[in-house]
Design an enzyme around this catalytic site. Structure first.
Site: not given
Length: 266
Positions: A170, A174
């Site tokens: 994740y 990002k």
């Protein structure tokens, strides 16, 4: 005559503008939709679950004057190109324009060390958290923004700025979104501004696993001594898509209660 300087209220006003907020049925996305509506915008929210989406549209519509005319919900998956195209087309058809895009939808099905990560899960993370954001902007660009301009905000994360070890895939997605934001800002100025916001832990259903049963302990790492609320992020997004931030583009603004200033990542 000297030009009239707009007032702060006029700069913040979003009347006669239309927005799409992906993943807008709950949490940060819902708060952003509410913020944009309160500033006068018309808003389309998207989500995968039709029933939850319909309930959110009803609540949002009741919160502002003419809400039944200014907010619609379109079910769909951000990772589906056809869904993205339809959402943009129907928004322009309904409101006659598309000035604001908030790429909020995101997923995080991969936890733990990357050496143990399921690569299909990692692909999904990048597809939704990065590729879909570009896909939505491409559609918005072709439909309206390319000729008329606009403002885009991508929802990044402090996990994209510091290693976590726990939500590594994740965080990597990002980080890619942050770089994508800079590239798009460079390519699309001056008509289109593209920025990102990077929240730390915000109290939403999506982030529950990061603070459940230990909220006070987690909050002690933050100089502000509390975790974030969706409204903390929404107010920043409202500023970034308004004329009050007309000379800001290519930025990733942290909204993290000061946690990164401590050298830690909450």
């Amino acid at each position: 005559m000297s030009p009239v300087t707009p007032t702060p209220a006029e700069l913040a006003d979003l009347s006669d503008r239309a927005a799409i907020v992906t993943g807008g049925s709950r949490g940060i996305g819902y708060a952003i939709a509410a913020e944009l509506l309160a500033r006068g915008a018309s808003v389309t929210i998207t989500a995968r679950k039709p029933d939850e989406l319909a309930a959110s549209v009803e609540q949002l519509a009741a919160s502002v004057p003419d809400g039944d005319k200014r907010v619609i919900g379109l079910p769909g998956n951000a990772g589906d190109p056809e869904s993205r195209a339809q959402t943009v087309a129907r928004t322009v058809q309904r409101f006659g324009r598309l000035d604001i895009l908030v790429n909020n939808a995101g997923v995080n099905p991969v936890y733990g060390p990357l050496m143990d990560a399921d690569l299909e899960g990692v692909r999904k993370v990048f597809d939704i958290n990065v590729v879909a954001c570009l896909g939505y902007l491409q559609e918005a660009y072709r439909a309206w923004m390319g000729k008329h301009g606009g403002a885009v905000v991508n929802l990044a994360s402090t996990a994209g700025l510091r290693s976590t070890g726990v939500i590594a895939a994740y965080g990597a997605s990002k980080a890619a979104l942050i770089r994508l934001t800079e590239e798009l800002a460079a390519q699309l100025g001056p008509k289109i501004r593209v920025n990102a916001v990077a929240p730390a832990v915000v109290k939403t259903k999506f982030a529950t696993a990061l603070y459940a049963d230990r909220e006070e302990e987690t909050a002690r790492a933050y100089p502000m001594r509390r975790l974030g609320n969706p409204e903390d992020v929404a107010s920043l997004v409202g500023f970034l898509v308004s004329d009050a931030s007309s000379w800001i583009t290519g930025e990733t603004v942290r909204v993290d209660g000061g946690v990164l200033a401590t050298g830690n990542l909450g």
